[in-house]
Design an enzyme around this catalytic site. Sequence first.
Site, PDB file in Angstrom:
ATOM      1  N   LYS A   1       0.771  -1.316  -0.092  1.00 20.74           N
ATOM      2  CA  LYS A   1       0.008  -0.052   0.121  1.00 20.74           C
ATOM      3  C   LYS A   1       0.866   1.295  -0.047  1.00 20.74           C
ATOM      4  O   LYS A   1       1.689   1.285   0.804  1.00 20.74           O
ATOM      5  CB  LYS A   1      -0.733   0.171   1.274  1.00 20.74           C
ATOM      6  CG  LYS A   1      -2.134  -1.162   1.140  1.00 20.74           C
ATOM      7  CD  LYS A   1      -3.127  -0.783   2.167  1.00 20.74           C
ATOM      8  CE  LYS A   1      -4.475  -1.830   2.145  1.00 20.74           C
ATOM      9  NZ  LYS A   1      -5.232  -1.312   0.920  1.00 20.74           N
TER      10      LYS A   1
ATOM     11  N   ASP B   1     -10.380  -0.565  -8.645  1.00 18.78           N
ATOM     12  CA  ASP B   1     -10.632  -1.296  -7.410  1.00 18.78           C
ATOM     13  C   ASP B   1     -11.808  -0.450  -6.658  1.00 18.78           C
ATOM     14  O   ASP B   1     -13.028  -0.714  -7.143  1.00 18.78           O
ATOM     15  CB  ASP B   1      -9.728  -1.248  -6.108  1.00 18.78           C
ATOM     16  CG  ASP B   1      -9.743  -1.896  -4.859  1.00 18.78           C
ATOM     17  OD1 ASP B   1     -11.028  -2.412  -4.545  1.00 18.78           O
ATOM     18  OD2 ASP B   1      -9.037  -1.644  -3.935  1.00 18.78           O
TER      19      ASP B   1
ATOM     20  N   LYS C   1     -13.949  -7.363  -4.656  1.00 20.10           N
ATOM     21  CA  LYS C   1     -14.297  -7.538  -3.341  1.00 20.10           C
ATOM     22  C   LYS C   1     -15.731  -7.771  -2.991  1.00 20.10           C
ATOM     23  O   LYS C   1     -16.482  -6.807  -3.151  1.00 20.10           O
ATOM     24  CB  LYS C   1     -13.743  -6.344  -2.545  1.00 20.10           C
ATOM     25  CG  LYS C   1     -12.138  -6.138  -2.528  1.00 20.10           C
ATOM     26  CD  LYS C   1     -11.892  -4.651  -1.979  1.00 20.10           C
ATOM     27  CE  LYS C   1     -10.463  -4.655  -2.073  1.00 20.10           C
ATOM     28  NZ  LYS C   1      -9.970  -3.235  -1.583  1.00 20.10           N
TER      29      LYS C   1
END
Length: 345
Positions: A149, A230, A257
């Site tokens: 990240k 994302d 997700k």
Amino acid sequence: MKATCQKYFLNFKQPSGTSRGVLTQKETWFIILESNGKKGIGECGILRGLSIDDRDDYHEKLNWTCKNIHLGEEKLWQELIEFPSIQFGIEMAFQSLKSENPFLLFPSNFTNGTESIAINGLVWMGEKQFMKDQIEDKIAQGFSCIKLKIGALDFQKELELLHYIRQNFDDKTIEIRVDANGSFNETLALYKLNQLSGFKIHSIEQPIAKNNTDTMSELCKITPIPIALDEELIGVFSIEKKEQLLLKIMPQYIILKPSLIGGFQGAKQWINLAQKYHIGWWITSALESNIGLNAIAQWTFLQQNKMYQGLGTGGLYSNNFDCPLEVDKGQLWYRKNNNWQVDFS
């Protein structure tokens, strides 16, 4: 059939940094179904500040769902279209109730313990030494793919971390993915992508903030590093809008997700479209407890995607539930002799 919901707070073992701040605790909700002496459990994995259903009426909608459980899975899924984390919880709970074992949702060679899922090792944001220690730890644990990240440190320090990895491991030994969580300034994004490209990066997640589709589309055309969407997928509900988004941006990858995009059904819609337009994809958990992670992992295995998946978050919490999932040398295994420790009586 009777349905109830319970809130649960997961405590991080150590504060975990993202571009949206440092996390010490994660709130989640469980839907418990009871019918004919059997129980089913589903997790509504909401992420405050990120989930599209982070709304004031969330608890109210959960209560409505429990009161209207008689509508059945498919009707509820449609009614909950703006609450993807509850859609996911409902799908999981009904599948759990139908199963002989409430935690064995999708039997396969994975749940038999004979095959595993390749996963990436996640390196959280923090000071340079903290991130370096995590990188060394992940490599020592046998991970072949590391996801960093980025976006919280000085960019130069982040480049130094990547240089450190590549000094010691080439791209055939360690695959590097980076996740910017939308933190790059639009005008500097291409410059930063060019800087990163020297380190043979596999892909970068969400370099700029969502809803800047014109800029993102241009970036995807000229980027030296494959771009993965994302956050961009969150809040896109209809198949028509999903297709429009992919056609507009044409990313190299999308990241799925289930808690954030409408559960397994929502994820499958994205997969079908990605395959139609030759866009790569992989599946990632969104900080669920082991209950949600278990369901995602079992479903992921059935999709037979051989890329590294983002399913290594089970060890983040001090009060997670004991379960058969185990990470070993960068692979997620289902150790069927390991018992669940869950009490929602």
